[in-house]
Design a protein around this motif. Structure first.
Motif, PDB file in Angstrom:
ATOM      1  N   PHE A   1       0.812  -1.212   0.000  1.00 39.46           N
ATOM      2  CA  PHE A   1       0.000   0.000   0.000  1.00 39.46           C
ATOM      3  C   PHE A   1       0.852   1.273   0.000  1.00 39.46           C
ATOM      4  O   PHE A   1       0.316   2.385   0.033  1.00 39.46           O
ATOM      5  N   LEU A   2       2.172   1.116  -0.018  1.00 36.48           N
ATOM      6  CA  LEU A   2       3.034   2.301  -0.063  1.00 36.48           C
ATOM      7  C   LEU A   2       2.906   2.982  -1.416  1.00 36.48           C
ATOM      8  O   LEU A   2       2.486   2.381  -2.413  1.00 36.48           O
ATOM      9  N   SER A   3       3.309   4.239  -1.471  1.00 35.69           N
ATOM     10  CA  SER A   3       3.276   4.971  -2.725  1.00 35.69           C
ATOM     11  C   SER A   3       4.493   5.878  -2.813  1.00 35.69           C
ATOM     12  O   SER A   3       4.806   6.615  -1.887  1.00 35.69           O
ATOM     13  N   ASP A   4       5.229   5.763  -3.916  1.00 38.57           N
ATOM     14  CA  ASP A   4       6.378   6.630  -4.168  1.00 38.57           C
ATOM     15  C   ASP A   4       6.360   6.969  -5.660  1.00 38.57           C
ATOM     16  O   ASP A   4       6.989   6.294  -6.469  1.00 38.57           O
ATOM     17  N   GLY A   5       5.593   7.992  -5.996  1.00 39.07           N
ATOM     18  CA  GLY A   5       5.419   8.314  -7.407  1.00 39.07           C
ATOM     19  C   GLY A   5       4.739   7.160  -8.109  1.00 39.07           C
ATOM     20  O   GLY A   5       3.668   6.703  -7.698  1.00 39.07           O
ATOM     21  N   HIS A   6       5.386   6.649  -9.123  1.00 39.64           N
ATOM     22  CA  HIS A   6       4.821   5.573  -9.929  1.00 39.64           C
ATOM     23  C   HIS A   6       4.727   4.252  -9.156  1.00 39.64           C
ATOM     24  O   HIS A   6       3.947   3.374  -9.513  1.00 39.64           O
ATOM     25  N   PHE A   7       5.548   4.127  -8.117  1.00 43.28           N
ATOM     26  CA  PHE A   7       5.792   2.807  -7.522  1.00 43.28           C
ATOM     27  C   PHE A   7       5.140   2.588  -6.154  1.00 43.28           C
ATOM     28  O   PHE A   7       4.790   3.540  -5.464  1.00 43.28           O
ATOM     29  N   ALA A   8       5.065   1.318  -5.757  1.00 43.36           N
ATOM     30  CA  ALA A   8       4.553   0.944  -4.435  1.00 43.36           C
ATOM     31  C   ALA A   8       5.683   1.054  -3.418  1.00 43.36           C
ATOM     32  O   ALA A   8       6.133   0.066  -2.855  1.00 43.36           O
ATOM     33  N   GLY A   9       6.121   2.273  -3.189  1.00 43.56           N
ATOM     34  CA  GLY A   9       7.256   2.505  -2.296  1.00 43.56           C
ATOM     35  C   GLY A   9       8.553   2.603  -3.084  1.00 43.56           C
ATOM     36  O   GLY A   9       8.603   2.317  -4.286  1.00 43.56           O
ATOM     37  N   SER A  10       9.609   2.986  -2.384  1.00 50.26           N
ATOM     38  CA  SER A  10      10.923   3.135  -3.022  1.00 50.26           C
ATOM     39  C   SER A  10      11.437   1.788  -3.519  1.00 50.26           C
ATOM     40  O   SER A  10      10.936   0.732  -3.115  1.00 50.26           O
ATOM     41  N   ASP A  11      12.446   1.833  -4.358  1.00 46.61           N
ATOM     42  CA  ASP A  11      13.058   0.583  -4.822  1.00 46.61           C
ATOM     43  C   ASP A  11      13.496  -0.265  -3.624  1.00 46.61           C
ATOM     44  O   ASP A  11      13.313  -1.491  -3.620  1.00 46.61           O
ATOM     45  N   ALA A  12      14.071   0.383  -2.625  1.00 51.95           N
ATOM     46  CA  ALA A  12      14.555  -0.344  -1.440  1.00 51.95           C
ATOM     47  C   ALA A  12      13.397  -0.956  -0.667  1.00 51.95           C
ATOM     48  O   ALA A  12      13.467  -2.113  -0.228  1.00 51.95           O
ATOM     49  N   ALA A  13      12.312  -0.203  -0.518  1.00 46.78           N
ATOM     50  CA  ALA A  13      11.152  -0.718   0.230  1.00 46.78           C
ATOM     51  C   ALA A  13      10.543  -1.918  -0.487  1.00 46.78           C
ATOM     52  O   ALA A  13      10.160  -2.913   0.150  1.00 46.78           O
ATOM     53  N   ARG A  14      10.466  -1.829  -1.804  1.00 42.30           N
ATOM     54  CA  ARG A  14       9.883  -2.944  -2.555  1.00 42.30           C
ATOM     55  C   ARG A  14      10.787  -4.169  -2.506  1.00 42.30           C
ATOM     56  O   ARG A  14      10.325  -5.305  -2.361  1.00 42.30           O
ATOM     57  N   ALA A  15      12.083  -3.940  -2.629  1.00 42.33           N
ATOM     58  CA  ALA A  15      13.033  -5.053  -2.557  1.00 42.33           C
ATOM     59  C   ALA A  15      13.023  -5.682  -1.160  1.00 42.33           C
ATOM     60  O   ALA A  15      13.007  -6.914  -1.016  1.00 42.33           O
ATOM     61  N   ASP A  16      13.023  -4.847  -0.134  1.00 39.93           N
ATOM     62  CA  ASP A  16      13.067  -5.360   1.241  1.00 39.93           C
ATOM     63  C   ASP A  16      11.847  -6.236   1.556  1.00 39.93           C
ATOM     64  O   ASP A  16      11.975  -7.299   2.180  1.00 39.93           O
ATOM     65  N   ALA A  17      10.672  -5.775   1.127  1.00 39.59           N
ATOM     66  CA  ALA A  17       9.455  -6.551   1.396  1.00 39.59           C
ATOM     67  C   ALA A  17       9.507  -7.898   0.687  1.00 39.59           C
ATOM     68  O   ALA A  17       9.140  -8.940   1.256  1.00 39.59           O
TER      69      ALA A  17
END
Lengths: 274, 274
Positions: A40-56
């Motif tokens: 549910f995160l949002s960072d512009g186009h993405f569901a959170g930063s690259d790091a947040a998406r990778a970490d999850a």
């Protein structure tokens, strides 16, 4: 079994996830959906930063209590998470199923190249937002929960190894360190929202790749929402796919039952384990 | 000198060619434009069939009375003519200059890979249809007729070998048998009409290629007519280019003076012969 929802591309809404959760509860009592809050995160186009998406993704993949990772939806961005995911996957990541399609193909292809887990092309939770999308979501759940053969693309009966990609995603994966070797595979490609000249151009690119020229054959899924070409392209999607296969010496195997729609079937990468 | 006009991609109108012919006559008395009738053919999207476009290109390239081939315009389709052109080029093709950009990059790249002639990125006759397009057309004519250094992209002064491509075209050329080795080159990329997520995705693809990771550095030309990204992509074209260079270990060299516009400068592939 526990299925983790992660979103390496674009975010999904809590409402969509609740609908999927209710559907799963009604049909698959054995399934527990573990929804990572990163979805549910949002960072512009993405569901959170690259790091947040990778970490999850890494957190869920390395969790031995989780049986499968289900990509919440596509869009764009899983390629940005590749270098933050692949090197960090541990032993627990290897026994899992990874299911998604469209932009998720970047991650599925990279996992397949690395020999990690069972990548699977198939409908995602975000498909619940399509009219009649429940059927698509249930199809993937049936595969995840009990390996229901009714979920599979029918030509998989011929037992050859297979793989399925969005055409544009595969085009952008080829030549990178994350591209899998698809030699000997039945390759299924689908597309959405691209002009005919772009479908033609991407098929030129993909079928000109020396590794792709070693596939067992190519099948074209549905190419939907093709904007009008000006001038008329004359040839259609199936005709150009067949033409590029002939030029490349790739066996043309006809159409595949995959696409950006509710009828999108499940295609496990490699040989289907039954 | 004789400059042949051919159209391996889309057709050009006779009216546009007449304007270019008048401009050339007024400024370069030494130039004779040889307009191949194939330029005006039409076959759906293309300036004639793949065979007709290939035949015209080969005929002009193999004609020893011709000094240069000028791509009439871009669009899409020169990739479809590659296999009908490259194997048939004879000794007369080697001494020629080949000038164009955008979709022409497929052919320029393939000629460079084969070591045939002098491929050059620069404005095409079709640019006459832009407001102020005469300046662009004259810039290429000045390079073709007298190697005018004023036509050149200014960073070429550093004497390193260079090459220039449309980003999407290079992305679709990589990994094919026609891709040139750009190791050690200053690579300039430009784009038009692509969403930011697509620019980002193509830069991921290009900068992830092992061969591209050996370039001397990357410069980004103008990325024009970028449709609005929904949601906002936050990063702009220059920021993502710099980011992908950093991730790939490619030296980021800043912006280049090329693009789909009347200020588009000339970039000879390889070292500039003066």
């Amino acid at each position: 079994m526990r299925i983790a929802l992660v979103a390496p591309s674009c975010r999904i809404t809590p409402e969509a996830v609740e609908r999927v959760r209710a559907l799963a509860a009604a049909h698959f009592a054995e399934v527990e959906l573990v929804v990572h809050p990163q979805c549910f995160l949002s960072d512009g186009h993405f569901a959170g930063s690259d790091a947040a998406r990778a970490d999850a993704f890494v957190e869920m993949a390395n969790d031995s209590r989780i049986d499968a990772l289900w990509f919440a939806r596509g869009g764009y961005g899983s390629n940005r998470a590749l270098e933050g995911v692949l090197p960090r996957l541990g032993p627990a990541a290897k026994g899992k199923t990874y299911l998604g399609y469209s932009d998720a193909g970047f991650m599925l292809g990279a996992l397949y190249a690395a020999g990690i887990g069972q990548p699977v092309h198939g409908p995602m939770p975000g498909d619940i937002n399509r009219v009649g999308g429940e059927a698509a979501v249930l199809r993937s759940l049936a595969w995840l929960a009990k390996r229901d053969p009714a979920s599979l693309e029918t030509s998989l009966r011929d037992r050859r190894p297979a793989a399925a990609f969005n055409l544009t995603i595969l085009s952008h994966l080829l030549g990178t360190p994350w591209a899998p070797d698809l030699s000997g595979h039945v390759l299924m490609l689908e597309e959405i929202g691209e002009y005919m000249y772009r479908i033609d151009r991407a098929l030129f690119h993909v079928t000109s790749d020396p590794m792709i020229r070693r596939v067992a054959g190519l099948k074209l899924g549905r190419c939907s929402d093709i904007p009008e070409n000006d001038p008329d392209f004359i040839r259609n999607d199936v005709q150009v796919a067949e033409e590029w296969c002939a030029r490349a010496g790739i066996p043309w195997l006809g159409v595949a039952d995959i696409g950006h729609d509710i009828d999108n079937k499940v295609v496990p990468f490699g040989k289907v384990a039954r």
